[in-house]
Design an enzyme around this catalytic site. Structure first.
Site, PDB file in Angstrom:
ATOM      1  N   GLU A   1       1.253  -1.174  -0.030  1.00 60.27           N
ATOM      2  CA  GLU A   1       0.109   0.134  -0.107  1.00 60.27           C
ATOM      3  C   GLU A   1       0.947   1.435   0.166  1.00 60.27           C
ATOM      4  O   GLU A   1       2.124   1.005   1.001  1.00 60.27           O
ATOM      5  CB  GLU A   1      -1.177   0.455   1.151  1.00 60.27           C
ATOM      6  CG  GLU A   1      -1.529  -1.431   0.927  1.00 60.27           C
ATOM      7  CD  GLU A   1      -2.867  -1.026   2.886  1.00 60.27           C
ATOM      8  OE1 GLU A   1      -4.005  -0.927   2.715  1.00 60.27           O
ATOM      9  OE2 GLU A   1      -1.857  -1.640   4.089  1.00 60.27           O
TER      10      GLU A   1
ATOM     11  N   ASP B   1      -3.744  -6.865  11.172  1.00 64.89           N
ATOM     12  CA  ASP B   1      -4.022  -6.779  10.187  1.00 64.89           C
ATOM     13  C   ASP B   1      -4.337  -6.759   8.554  1.00 64.89           C
ATOM     14  O   ASP B   1      -5.864  -6.885   7.743  1.00 64.89           O
ATOM     15  CB  ASP B   1      -3.765  -5.039   9.370  1.00 64.89           C
ATOM     16  CG  ASP B   1      -4.937  -4.233   8.852  1.00 64.89           C
ATOM     17  OD1 ASP B   1      -6.619  -4.012   9.154  1.00 64.89           O
ATOM     18  OD2 ASP B   1      -4.779  -3.365   7.885  1.00 64.89           O
TER      19      ASP B   1
ATOM     20  N   HIS C   1      -6.329 -11.988   4.522  1.00 65.66           N
ATOM     21  CA  HIS C   1      -6.274 -11.404   3.859  1.00 65.66           C
ATOM     22  C   HIS C   1      -5.026 -12.479   2.265  1.00 65.66           C
ATOM     23  O   HIS C   1      -5.080 -13.727   1.763  1.00 65.66           O
ATOM     24  CB  HIS C   1      -5.399 -10.460   2.592  1.00 65.66           C
ATOM     25  CG  HIS C   1      -7.020  -8.799   3.244  1.00 65.66           C
ATOM     26  ND1 HIS C   1      -8.425  -9.839   3.044  1.00 65.66           N
ATOM     27  CD2 HIS C   1      -6.415  -7.868   3.876  1.00 65.66           C
ATOM     28  CE1 HIS C   1      -9.085  -8.635   3.984  1.00 65.66           C
ATOM     29  NE2 HIS C   1      -8.178  -7.570   4.496  1.00 65.66           N
TER      30      HIS C   1
END
Length: 476
Positions: free
Chosen positions: A210, A229, A234
């Protein structure tokens, strides 16, 4: 349960997720005629609003976050929406919420997006008001806890009101087209599956990078960090899809059975197999940005970058490293899976050959690229000249005339219709947390502190060394 709900109840309806994803997804589905005309959407949050005020709020969100060409019939969609304010910490407002929902003719689907501390009181409120009875299923948005213990507490609370076949744990990555296409690539083509093992694959890389910093997630992110996170959900789901055995069918139970076998086969991370980092000030896309501590306003040991070398200890993958990295304020925004095949056992050419490589791009671009060795055009009087050539499949080009859908469109449709295939089962969640807790315990025992890295880079130099000491370079 085989019913299509005619009521959808959205918790957290004024939050960021609802504005950016849920309301735009539902409006886009409605514009495509994919929502039943009888479906009523009831929205709830703490804010005091009337139905009319919430519709105006939703209109502003749609105009901001949904492309104009997907807003057909927006007025009709807004008329579906009704709103009921609710303080989920007390039972008092749940009876009024139940009255607003009314009595479904076919069934109720609930989408619960809330802080972990509100899961238990919300479930009690649903039970108290009768909203957990009958044909009701519930979708749970992360975070589902902060470790294995807290996750079990949340799952126990939900299980007290809903059986497992009515619980839909959401990982929005599973709603992305290219993630689903990974299953098609593996199991609908004989080309890859015979090679999909340790005999032919040297290593796998999974990158979720990111460019953004904390944005509006300051308190949540500093409590969670990159490992909890991004990796816990994911990235481990992507790893499971890459490494799973062929399921007996494309059925929720069969697919999830194979994923959980992979997660349980993950070897505990060893010494020197993990790197953590935290970004400092730098430049991203030509813009000067502050460091994590400056954005947070205080010092913190929370990691904004993680790199791991993982192993799946089973017959198929024995000895194949899975390199994973994720971080904020990195050089570019990209999510991709790279499968690096082994070198050919013997080359008949004088020219150097490069191993084949399969790159599955998930975001920002959805594409698949397979690198093959090919002859460079020419007379080649001194022997063939070779070079790697990519065969690219850009998904938007391959399927022209189709919309690039928001991941939540598929997940919301599946929640309404009752298909659990792209949702996460409890034993998957607990296997993921068990592995993550082991990493965090190791960090704690080693007193590991995040290394600093400049915003706009690819993370700490130690992450490069993690791969390069095995002769591997990160795909960039």
């Amino acid at each position: 349960m085989s019913f299509t709900a005619d009521r959808l109840l959205l918790f957290g309806a004024t939050g960021d997720l609802a504005q950016r994803m849920l309301l735009p997804s539902l409006c886009a589905l409605d514009a495509d005629g994919l929502l039943d005309s009888e479906l009523s959407i009831i929205c709830t949050a703490r804010s005091e609003m009337t139905d009319s005020e919430f519709r105006n709020f939703a209109r502003a969100a749609l105009e901001k976050f949904l492309p104009a060409d997907r807003r057909g019939g927006m007025a009709e969609f807004l008329n579906r929406l009704r709103y009921q304010p609710l303080d989920a910490t007390t039972l008092e407002g749940f009876d009024e919420l139940a009255e607003k929902v009314g009595q479904p003719e076919k069934g109720l689907a609930i989408f619960l997006s809330t802080a972990p501390s509100l899961f238990e009181p919300t479930i009690k409120g649903l039970q108290h008001s009768g909203l957990a009875n009958g044909n009701v299923r519930i979708g749970l948005e992360k975070p589902l806890g902060t470790d294995l213990g807290s996750s079990c507490e949340i799952n126990d609370a939900v299980a007290s009101a809903f059986p497992e076949d009515r619980i839909f744990r959401i990982d929005h990555y599973l709603g992305k087209e290219t993630v689903q296409n990974l299953l098609a690539l593996r199991f609908a083509n004989i080309l890859f599956e015979p090679l999909w093992n340790a005999n032919h694959i040297e290593h796998v890389q999974i990158t979720v990078a990111e460019t953004v910093g904390l944005e509006s997630r300051v308190d949540f992110y500093d409590d969670a960090g990159a490992l909890r996170d991004m990796v816990q959900n994911h990235m481990l789901q992507l790893l499971a899809l890459v490494a799973m055995e062929p399921p007996t069918s494309f059925d929720a139970a069969a697919v999830r059975d194979e994923k959980v076998k992979v997660l349980r086969a993950l070897r505990p991370i060893g010494e020197g197999e993990s790197v953590t980092g935290q970004y400092r000030g730098g430049a991203v896309s030509g813009k000067i940005v502050p460091g994590y501590d400056e954005e947070l306003g205080r010092d913190s040991d929370t990691e904004t970058f993680v790199a791991l070398k993982a192993h799946v200890d089973n017959w198929r993958w024995k000895g194949v490293p899975f390199y994973m990295r994720t971080g904020k304020r990195l050089s570019e925004r990209v999510t991709e899976i790279v499968v690096r095949f082994r070198h050919i056992p013997h080359s008949i050419f004088d020219a150097k050959t490069v191993p084949n490589e399969l790159v599955i791009g998930i975001q920002p671009e959805e594409n698949i690229s397979l690198t093959l060795m090919a002859k460079v055009p020419g007379l080649d009087r001194d022997g063939l000249s070779l070079r790697p050539v990519p065969l690219d499949i850009a998904m938007p080009d391959a399927f022209t005339g189709t919309h690039r859908r928001i991941a939540y469109e598929r997940l919301l449709m599946d929640l309404i219709e009752g298909d659990q295939t792209l949702f996460v089962r409890r034993d998957e969640v607990e296997a993921q947390w068990s592995w993550i807790d082991g990493i965090r315990n190791q960090w704690s025992s080693e007193k590991l502190k995040p290394r600093t890295y400049s915003s706009g880079s690819w993370g700490p130099s130690a992450a490069i060394a993690l791969a390069e000491r095995d002769g591997v370079s990160w795909h960039e």
